[in-house]
Design an enzyme around this catalytic site. Structure first.
Site, PDB file in Angstrom:
ATOM      1  N   GLU A 130     -15.225  11.165 105.803  1.00 46.03           N
ATOM      2  CA  GLU A 130     -15.554  10.824 104.400  1.00 46.03           C
ATOM      3  C   GLU A 130     -14.293  10.847 103.539  1.00 46.03           C
ATOM      4  OE1 GLU A 130     -18.390  10.368 102.336  1.00 46.03           O
ATOM      5  OE2 GLU A 130     -19.994  10.620 103.793  1.00 46.03           O
ATOM      6  N   ASP A 138     -23.186  19.122 103.285  1.00 48.03           N
ATOM      7  CA  ASP A 138     -24.144  18.212 103.923  1.00 48.03           C
ATOM      8  C   ASP A 138     -23.916  18.147 105.430  1.00 48.03           C
ATOM      9  OD1 ASP A 138     -24.786  17.805 101.322  1.00 48.03           O
ATOM     10  OD2 ASP A 138     -23.922  15.799 101.184  1.00 48.03           O
TER      11      ASP A 138
HETATM   12  C1  GLA Z   1     -22.775  15.549  97.868  1.00 52.52           C
HETATM   13  C2  GLA Z   1     -21.608  16.036  98.707  1.00 52.52           C
HETATM   14  C3  GLA Z   1     -21.695  17.537  98.972  1.00 52.52           C
HETATM   15  C4  GLA Z   1     -21.931  18.330  97.687  1.00 52.52           C
HETATM   16  C5  GLA Z   1     -23.071  17.705  96.876  1.00 52.52           C
HETATM   17  C6  GLA Z   1     -23.225  18.353  95.534  1.00 52.52           C
HETATM   18  O1  GLA Z   1     -23.978  15.643  98.567  1.00 52.52           O
HETATM   19  O2  GLA Z   1     -21.562  15.362  99.938  1.00 52.52           O
HETATM   20  O3  GLA Z   1     -20.531  17.984  99.615  1.00 52.52           O
HETATM   21  O4  GLA Z   1     -20.764  18.434  96.932  1.00 52.52           O
HETATM   22  O5  GLA Z   1     -22.874  16.311  96.679  1.00 52.52           O
HETATM   23  O6  GLA Z   1     -23.565  19.688  95.675  1.00 52.52           O
END
Ligand code: GLA
Length: 400
Positions: free
Chosen positions: A170, A182
Site C-alpha cells: 500500500e 487492517d
Molecule cells: C484505513 C487504514 C487503517 C487505519 C484506518 C483508520 O482503514 O487502512 O490503517 O488507519 O483507515 O483507523
C-alpha cells in the site's frame, strides 16, 4: 437481514477456475480473507495507538494454481479485465491495471523478500465484500493473495509478515500511507474475538466478543471512497507535524499515543495551530477510549462500550473531521433508535461504513427507521447487514 443469501459459495470458484484456466476442478487451491470492522481506535494505528478491530463473516476468496511457465494471470468474477504479466516483469503501478495493482504490489514485495518466486501462476478472485466500502476490501485482497502466494510457493512467511507485506505494498505501490490495523486483523483474526492490538509493538491479545442480546449492524453509506483520493495521507502528515512540534519542544515521546490525556493537557499549549491541536487531541482521547472499551468488554459492560462508540464518533467528527454528512446522518439516526446503545463510523471515514450495537430483537425496526432518515437527507439508500465475527486468512480445505 443476515444476508446469507448473498454469500458467495467458494465451491463455485473451483468450477469457474477450471472453466477459465482449464484443467480439473480440484487442481486449484482456495484461500479466504475476511473483511473487518474496527470496533474502536480510529486513525491511531499510524500514531502508535491501540486499536480493537474484528474480522467479520464476509470474505474474499482467491483460487490459485502454479503454471509450468512464467506467465501470471489474474481474473475476478465480478470485475472485468484480463490481466496477464510475466513473473520476471518489473511490476509498477499503472492506473489501467485496476485491482491487479494490489496483487502486483504484493507480488513484487514477496518476490523481493523471499527470492523464491520464479514460476508463473493463475489466480481467480471472488468476493462478498463491498468494494471501497470502508470494511477493508483492499486489505482482504492484499492479505488473501499474499497468503495464497505464501502457500503456493512454500515461503513460510508468518502472519505478521503477511500483514506487513500488504502494508508495504500500500505504501510503496499504491501510495497510501495506511497504518497496519487492517492487514494485521485480516491476517491474524480469530472467530468470536476482537483483537486488542498495540500498533507500536504489534503485540496483541484476543478479547472475547460476548455481545449477549446485541449484535453489530454494519451500515453502509453507499458513498464510494478511495483512500488514495481522500484526505487520509493529509491526516497522517498533520499528526506527524503535531508529533514533531511536541518533540521539538522537548516532550520525549515516540508517537502521539504515548501521551495520556493528563500528559496531553499539560503540554497542549505547545501546539499553536488549532487544526493540528484537534488532530492530536483526537489521537490521545481515542487511545484512552480503546483501553476503556477493552475493560468494558472484559467486564461485560456493553452499555459503556456503546457510550465509547458515540464519543469516538464525536471526536472523529469534530476533532479529526473525517465523517461527513452521510456517516453523521447514519450514526445520529442509529443512536436515536430504541435498542441501539451506540454507533460510530468505522475505518478511514469520508463515506464507507458505520457500525451500531443494536438489540437483536430490535434490528428490523432499527433498519427501517435508519434507512428512512438516511434517504430523507441523502436521497439514496444505505445498505445494512448484521455481522458476526470471522476468521483470519486461511486455506479452505474442507469438502468444497
Ligand atoms: C484505513 C487504514 C487503517 C487505519 C484506518 C483508520 O482503514 O487502512 O490503517 O488507519 O483507515 O483507523
Amino acid at each position: 437481514m443476515k444476508d446469507t443469501d448473498n454469500k458467495f459459495n467458494p465451491s463455485l470458484l473451483k468450477r469457474e477456475f477450471a472453466k477459465i484456466y482449464g484443467g480439473t476442478e480440484n487442481e486449484a487451491r482456495i484461500f479466504s480473507a475476511p473483511a473487518r470492522i474496527n470496533i474502536i481506535g480510529e486513525h491511531i494505528d499510524y500514531n502508535g495507538g491501540k486499536v480493537l478491530p474484528a474480522a467479520i463473516d464476509k470474505y474474499l476468496y482467491v483460487a490459485v494454481r502454479l503454471r509450468p511457465d512464467t506467465r501470471v494471470s489474474y481474473r475476478d468474477l465480478k470485475f472485468p479485465g484480463l490481466f496477464d504479466f510475466d513473473i520476471n516483469d518489473k511490476f509498477v503501478f499503472k492506473k489501467e491495471n485496476d485491482y491487479a495493482n494490489y496483487l502486483n504490489g504484493v507480488l513484487s514485495v514477496l518476490k523481493r523478500k523471499s527470492g523464491l518466486i520464479k514460476s508463473g501462476f493463475d489466480a481467480l478472485i471472488a468476493s462478498d465484500i463491498p468494494p471501497a466500502g470502508g470494511i477493508s476490501s483492499s486489505s482482504a485482497l492484499e492479505c488473501g493473495f499474499a497468503y495464497a502466494v505464501n502457500c503456493l510457493f512454500n515461503l513460510n512467511i508468518s502472519r505478521t509478515d503477511i500483514a506487513l507485506a500488504g502494508q508495504e505494498s500500500e505504501h510503496e505501490f499504491m501510495n497510501v500511507k495506511c497504518g497496519i490495523m487492517d492487514q494485521f486483523i485480516i491476517s491474524t483474526a480469530k472467530k468470536d474475538t476482537a483483537e486488542f492490538l498495540d500498533c507500536a509493538t504489534l503485540e496483541f491479545e484476543y478479547v472475547p466478543l460476548k455481545l449477549g442480546d446485541y449484535v453489530f449492524v454494519v451500515m453502509n453509506t453507499n458513498k464510494k471512497r478511495q483512500l488514495a483520493d481522500s484526505k487520509y495521507n493529509e491526516r497522517r502528515s498533520q499528526c506527524e507535524a503535531g508529533l514533531k512540534t511536541l518533540q521539538e519542544a522537548g516532550i520525549e515521546i515516540p508517537n502521539l499515543c504515548a501521551l495520556s490525556y493528563a500528559e496531553f493537557e499539560k503540554c497542549a499549549g505547545i501546539i499553536k495551530d488549532p487544526v493540528i491541536f484537534s488532530r492530536v487531541r483526537h489521537c490521545v482521547t481515542e487511545n484512552e477510549r480503546v483501553l476503556e472499551a477493552v475493560k468494558a468488554f472484559k467486564t461485560g459492560d456493553l452499555h459503556n462500550v456503546g457510550e465509547l462508540l458515540k464519543a469516538s464518533h464525536k471526536s472523529l467528527k469534530e476533532d479529526y473531521e473525517v465523517t461527513g454528512i452521510e456517516l453523521d446522518t447514519l450514526t445520529e439516526a442509529a443512536n436515536a433508535q430504541e435498542g441501539c446503545i451506540g454507533s460510530r463510523m468505522t475505518g478511514a471515514g469520508f463515506g464507507g461504513c458505520a457500525i451500531a450495537l443494536v438489540r437483536k430483537d430490535k434490528t428490523p425496526s432499527f433498519v427501517e427507521a435508519v434507512q428512512k432518515a438516511y434517504t430523507a437527507v441523502t436521497g439514496y439508500n444505505a445498505g445494512f447487514f448484521i455481522c458476526t465475527s470471522g476468521d483470519g486468512v486461511k486455506e479452505i480445505t474442507d469438502a468444497l
